[in-house]
Write a protein that holds these residues in place. Structure first.
Motif, PDB file in Angstrom:
ATOM      1  N   VAL A  84      23.828  26.325  10.196  1.00 39.53           N
ATOM      2  CA  VAL A  84      24.540  26.480  11.477  1.00 39.53           C
ATOM      3  C   VAL A  84      23.708  27.383  12.378  1.00 39.53           C
ATOM      4  O   VAL A  84      22.961  28.246  11.913  1.00 39.53           O
ATOM      5  CB  VAL A  84      25.980  27.044  11.307  1.00 39.53           C
ATOM      6  N   ASP A  85      23.832  27.130  13.645  1.00 41.67           N
ATOM      7  CA  ASP A  85      23.079  27.834  14.662  1.00 41.67           C
ATOM      8  C   ASP A  85      23.624  29.255  14.858  1.00 41.67           C
ATOM      9  O   ASP A  85      24.829  29.447  14.763  1.00 41.67           O
ATOM     10  CB  ASP A  85      23.325  27.069  15.967  1.00 41.67           C
TER      11      ASP A  85
ATOM     12  N   PHE B 248      38.153  26.242   7.186  1.00 43.17           N
ATOM     13  CA  PHE B 248      37.685  26.546   5.836  1.00 43.17           C
ATOM     14  C   PHE B 248      37.455  28.044   5.706  1.00 43.17           C
ATOM     15  O   PHE B 248      36.680  28.638   6.449  1.00 43.17           O
ATOM     16  CB  PHE B 248      36.371  25.788   5.597  1.00 43.17           C
ATOM     17  N   ASP B 249      38.133  28.662   4.742  1.00 46.23           N
ATOM     18  CA  ASP B 249      38.035  30.102   4.525  1.00 46.23           C
ATOM     19  C   ASP B 249      37.075  30.360   3.358  1.00 46.23           C
ATOM     20  O   ASP B 249      37.375  30.010   2.215  1.00 46.23           O
ATOM     21  CB  ASP B 249      39.435  30.641   4.214  1.00 46.23           C
TER      22      ASP B 249
ATOM     23  N   ILE C 123      31.647  24.940   3.741  1.00 46.21           N
ATOM     24  CA  ILE C 123      31.988  23.554   4.079  1.00 46.21           C
ATOM     25  C   ILE C 123      30.806  22.885   4.779  1.00 46.21           C
ATOM     26  O   ILE C 123      30.671  21.657   4.752  1.00 46.21           O
ATOM     27  CB  ILE C 123      33.277  23.485   4.953  1.00 46.21           C
ATOM     28  N   PHE C 124      29.929  23.711   5.368  1.00 46.30           N
ATOM     29  CA  PHE C 124      28.805  23.128   6.094  1.00 46.30           C
ATOM     30  C   PHE C 124      27.684  22.646   5.169  1.00 46.30           C
ATOM     31  O   PHE C 124      26.659  22.162   5.629  1.00 46.30           O
ATOM     32  CB  PHE C 124      28.313  24.077   7.181  1.00 46.30           C
ATOM     33  N   GLU C 125      27.894  22.771   3.857  1.00 44.83           N
ATOM     34  CA  GLU C 125      26.981  22.105   2.924  1.00 44.83           C
ATOM     35  C   GLU C 125      27.308  20.618   2.848  1.00 44.83           C
ATOM     36  O   GLU C 125      26.548  19.843   2.260  1.00 44.83           O
ATOM     37  CB  GLU C 125      27.087  22.739   1.528  1.00 44.83           C
ATOM     38  N   ILE C 126      28.448  20.235   3.414  1.00 49.66           N
ATOM     39  CA  ILE C 126      28.867  18.838   3.366  1.00 49.66           C
ATOM     40  C   ILE C 126      28.434  18.155   4.672  1.00 49.66           C
ATOM     41  O   ILE C 126      28.836  18.584   5.762  1.00 49.66           O
ATOM     42  CB  ILE C 126      30.409  18.742   3.229  1.00 49.66           C
TER      43      ILE C 126
ATOM     44  N   ILE D 149      35.846  24.186  11.041  1.00 55.82           N
ATOM     45  CA  ILE D 149      35.591  25.553  11.476  1.00 55.82           C
ATOM     46  C   ILE D 149      35.563  26.363  10.180  1.00 55.82           C
ATOM     47  O   ILE D 149      36.297  26.041   9.246  1.00 55.82           O
ATOM     48  CB  ILE D 149      36.756  26.023  12.392  1.00 55.82           C
ATOM     49  N   GLU D 150      34.713  27.383  10.106  1.00 51.23           N
ATOM     50  CA  GLU D 150      34.689  28.181   8.868  1.00 51.23           C
ATOM     51  C   GLU D 150      34.837  29.667   9.188  1.00 51.23           C
ATOM     52  O   GLU D 150      34.199  30.170  10.110  1.00 51.23           O
ATOM     53  CB  GLU D 150      33.379  27.948   8.106  1.00 51.23           C
TER      54      GLU D 150
END
Lengths: 404, 404
Positions: free
Chosen positions: B102-103, B210-211, B227-230, B238-239
């Motif tokens: 993620v940026d 996602f927490d 979750i951003f591994e998916i 949103i995490e």
């Protein structure tokens, strides 16, 4: 339908569409950045956003450093604190700032007034009718809009009424936001005026949300520093307070809110337990390191240092006031508040802002950003570095005709 | 009417009436206090609220102390920071925690996950339908209720489904709150499970919140930490993340939220600018001192120290797991998360909580406090001091029959 397939079916909160596209100070930062990138190497004097520039008093920064170090030791470590802040700090604020007028239990320490203003609206919900001074600190309106409030009355505060509003503009309002010393006008309400405000609120059974963020800057000891100096206010007022301007805590983040135990809703139930619930549910207390700083600030030594800090800013305010009035301007505030409110009759305040930026290299805040009655005004902040204020005075002396 | 004259005519926000009278952990603190006052001198072992007990790593506490001292100097002083946190910290989180997935611009630093969870609901408003795991961290539900949400679906996570819910329970939900490693069950979703979750969200056009607060505790490197591994999650998630448990920041207050720039509402407009607006309007950035700590934590030395901190807590978790399973209990979690979720079949979990308190002198959290599917369970936290865990093991060995 047709060619457009959105990724989600989730609707935007319609409340957000009622907000301007950006928060006032964010907009100013963007304009400032744009000017800098178009004029590389230019040296801007920041008299815009009321951001503190002088170092935090030594007693305070040392206390925070010590608190941070303690967290690195087995004996000194602590985890979650109470969501309403440390007992010790609540007691000290009660004693040092309120002289016992409010109970330590009624003081809730937070990460700043602005954040509490956002949370306070959750107590009253989207149907509450609110009234705000006009011009006004934008977070009252924007924080309310975010929570669905749409019935907002403006109470003009202009030279014609000595910046104290005709309270009839708040007729029927549930909540009256009131800031004294005022941001942006720099005006401070007298005891009689606050008595009238409290009497009005009690008569029409409203709640005042009183913002005392600048109370530490009041020089005239006859002027009230808290709504709780007015008898009966515990039945009709909530007060927010802040360490931000008092001692350079803008980046450290520490403030408080007073919710009196007596304060009731229309059904006779109390507001207090709801506020306990809100802060323990969507907040978790301010940083323990910041709280250690707040405690030190309210020590005898810290208070002395804060006083000298305030006197530096107020000296700058006096200089600005003197210089701007000397040029024949219509100038307000600056005596008991570090903001100077200058009228540029008949002019568009965003245009004046832009001219001051381009021709005087001074960042200010356009009055219209604070509400309709701010049109034609610009706010100068005396929170700038003393040297910058002196340089601003020079740049202002040659104030071009387009500006003045 | 009649004899009752309220002080104000302001109505309570009706949303608040949908909340339980007190927040779960506040209720537990009250019960604990009551027991202590009735049993003076008693020595309670706190395995309840997941509050960290080990000192903050030296690198981190030193960095915070240094930052605090710098604020006391003219050269080192700084005021308001960006509302979304310092550029440097955003970059470091992007690199060290997300490996560039993620940026930095998509990372918003905050004063903790719980506070962001409260603010996130302002994006979607009161009409959003939400789904939560059951049992679940209470702030998802309570934070949503405060903002007027009333359509809440529970997705049972029980031994029978290996604690991964049947996603059909989230049918029609706009938002799916999902916590992995899970609080309270201690379970971690596999990559396949998160892929299924993301596919489900994308198919029905929902947003996952996602927490990842406990991601640092994952031992098994095959398990996803974000979750951003998916692939594709940037269009449906949103995490929230946190420094609280990672390095003892529960009282220091520092977390973050990732809002991908691609994320859209149903009308194709983007969520991102709204989040920028929300954090700049009702928040003002986390404490600069806390941010200096976060930066140090993500340095090579800080990471090493945090790792050893985590290994101490996880050693405690293993001990608890071993001891509780050894007594024939049905015990879950504890392998990749510092929570142990223990079943007491057929028993009322508040009663088990009370028994453990009175007979073993151990504070836990009753499963029912986390939702209906938590009934019959109790959560043990391994965030206790190592010595307290050892003493708890002794007290538990003589677990009275009323408890076990």
């Amino acid at each position: 339908m047709g060619f457009f397939y959105p990724d989600t079916m989730i609707k935007r909160n319609e409340y957000l569409s009622r907000l301007h596209s950006s928060y006032l100070f964010y907009e100013i930062a963007q304009r400032k950045q744009k000017f800098i990138s178009e004029n590389p190497g230019v040296d801007l004097l920041n008299l815009g956003i009321g951001d503190t520039t002088l170092p935090i008093p030594a007693t305070v920064s040392e206390a925070m450093a010590e608190a941070a170090k303690k967290l690195g030791t087995p004996e000194g470590y602590s985890g979650y604190g109470p969501a309403s802040g440390s007992e010790e700090l609540r007691e000290r604020i009660s004693r040092e700032i309120y002289r016992g007028r409010v109970d330590p239990d009624e003081i809730f320490i937070s990460d700043g007034s602005k954040c509490d203003i956002g949370r306070l609206q959750t107590l009253f919900g989207p149907n509450a009718k609110i009234a705000v001074q006009d011009p006004t600190y934008p977070a009252y309106v924007d924080g309310s809009l975010i929570h669905g409030v749409c019935d907002i009355s403006y109470m003009p505060c202009v030279p014609g009424n000595d910046f104290f509003p005709d309270l009839n503009h708040a007729k029927g309002s549930d909540l009256i936001y009131f800031c004294s010393p005022n941001n942006p006008t720099g005006n401070v309400a007298s005891k009689q005026q606050l008595e009238a405000l409290a009497a009005f609120a009690q008569k029409q059974q409203s709640i005042i949300i009183f913002d005392s963020a600048y109370s530490g800057f009041i020089q005239n000891s006859d002027l009230p520093r808290s709504i709780f100096e007015i008898p009966g206010a515990e039945k009709c007022a909530i007060e927010t307070g802040s360490f931000s301007k008092l001692a350079g805590f803008t980046g450290v983040r520490l403030g408080w809110t007073v919710v009196p135990k007596e304060l009731q809703y229309s059904d006779g139930s109390h507001v207090y337990p709801d506020w306990v619930r809100v802060v323990s549910t969507i907040f978790n207390g301010p940083s323990n390191v910041a709280q250690a700083g707040g405690l030190a600030l309210l020590s005898p030594e810290g208070k002395k240092e804060a006083k000298s800090l305030i006197s530096v800013y107020m000296a700058g305010a006096r200089k600005l006031l003197h210089s701007l009035s000397g040029q024949g301007g219509e100038v307000y505030g600056g005596a008991d508040c570090p903001y100077i409110w200058v009228r540029f009759p008949g002019q568009d305040s965003w245009k004046v802002f832009q001219n001051l930026l381009e021709e005087c290299r001074i960042v200010t805040v356009p009055g219209a950003g604070f509400g309709p009655s701010g049109e034609g005004f610009v706010r100068f902040s005396a929170f700038a570095k003393p040297a910058d204020i002196d340089r601003a005075l020079i740049n202002l002396t040659g104030l071009p005709s387009t500006v003045h």
